[in-house]
Structures are given as C-alpha cells and as structure tokens.
Write a protein that holds these residues in place. Structure first.
Motif, PDB file in Angstrom:
ATOM      1  N   THR A  89      -7.303   7.772   4.611  1.00  0.00           N
ATOM      2  CA  THR A  89      -6.737   7.505   5.925  1.00  0.00           C
ATOM      3  C   THR A  89      -6.708   8.761   6.777  1.00  0.00           C
TER       4      THR A  89
ATOM      5  N   TRP B 276      -8.423   3.655   8.678  1.00  0.00           N
ATOM      6  CA  TRP B 276      -8.488   3.409   7.235  1.00  0.00           C
ATOM      7  C   TRP B 276      -9.916   3.135   6.792  1.00  0.00           C
TER       8      TRP B 276
ATOM      9  N   ASN C 267      -2.967   4.916  12.007  1.00  0.00           N
ATOM     10  CA  ASN C 267      -4.038   5.590  11.267  1.00  0.00           C
ATOM     11  C   ASN C 267      -5.306   4.752  11.250  1.00  0.00           C
TER      12      ASN C 267
ATOM     13  N   PRO D 299      -0.461  -0.554   5.551  1.00  0.00           N
ATOM     14  CA  PRO D 299      -1.290   0.319   6.388  1.00  0.00           C
ATOM     15  C   PRO D 299      -0.723   0.494   7.791  1.00  0.00           C
TER      16      PRO D 299
ATOM     17  N   TYR E 129      -7.361   4.087  -0.829  1.00  0.00           N
ATOM     18  CA  TYR E 129      -7.793   4.141   0.560  1.00  0.00           C
ATOM     19  C   TYR E 129      -7.657   5.559   1.116  1.00  0.00           C
TER      20      TYR E 129
ATOM     21  N   ARG F 150       0.861  -1.177   0.000  1.00  0.00           N
ATOM     22  CA  ARG F 150       0.000   0.000   0.000  1.00  0.00           C
ATOM     23  C   ARG F 150       0.900   1.230   0.000  1.00  0.00           C
TER      24      ARG F 150
END
Length: 128
Positions: free
Chosen positions: A97, A118, A116, A112, A95, A45
């Motif tokens: 975030t 998500w 955070n 990820p 995504y 990611r």
C-alpha cells in the motif's frame, strides 16, 4: 496512474522465510511512505509494517516485530518485506500500500483505507 505489483508469495513450511517485493510506478516513489497489510479468510485486513519516504523510520505490528523486516530501494521503486521464522498464523494475502498523498504516514488501523492505493496482493501460505 499508480500501480503497485506484489510478488514473492508462496508456500513455505513453518520456520521458513520468504521475501515479498512490491514494484511501484506512476509517480515519484521516494516521496511516499510504503506499507504492507495482510488479510486472512474471514478476517479484517490488518497492518503488518510501514516505512517512511525517507527510509528513516519503520514500524511493525506486534505480531511480526522481530521476525519481519521492511525495506525500500528508491532507485528501483520497490519496497520489500523479509519474513523470517514464519508461522501458520502468518498465512494470508499480503497487500502493498501507498498513501495517496506525499509525505503522509500510513495508519496502522485495519484497512483497506480509501486514503491509500493498494496492490492486488500476493498469497503467503505457511504449513505446519
């Protein structure tokens, strides 16, 4: 409870545009930086863009700088990602975030991050 709901993804031809939205709820939106990441199949990611809580600073990945624009509307609790001149390599699940802590910048390290919150993601597919 924090909720991040992305929308606006879809199928577009190379050179086209899309605008992603992320509606946030659960706490005071204007206290938090917001960001976008993306993940293609079989890849990590990766960071795309971020904007500070004050809307004064934005930062982009080199791969999207000059083509994508991140913005926010604190009155609507929403962050946007305007994507222009799309390329097939932009195909990914995008995504939204938000950091768990207020007044905290978003790291561009691959996600990820557990620091955070998500969203579930919205699919962007760019055909050649």
């Amino acid at each position: 409870q924090v909720q991040l709901v992305e929308s606006g993804g879809g199928l577009v031809q190379a050179g086209g545009s899309l605008r992603l939205s992320c509606a946030a709820s659960g706490r005071t939106f204007s206290n938090y930086a917001m960001g976008w990441f993306r993940q293609a199949p079989g890849k990590a990611r990766e960071f795309v863009a971020t904007i500070t809580w004050s809307d004064t600073v934005t930062y982009y990945a080199d791969s999207v700088r000059g083509r994508f624009t991140i913005s926010r509307d604190n009155s609507a609790n929403t962050v946007y990602l305007q994507m222009n001149s799309l390329k097939p390599e932009d195909t990914a699940l995008y995504y939204c975030t938000q950091p768990k802590n207020a007044y905290t910048v978003i790291s561009p390290r691959p996600g990820p991050s557990p620091d955070n919150h998500w969203g579930q993601g919205t699919q962007v597919t760019v055909s050649s």
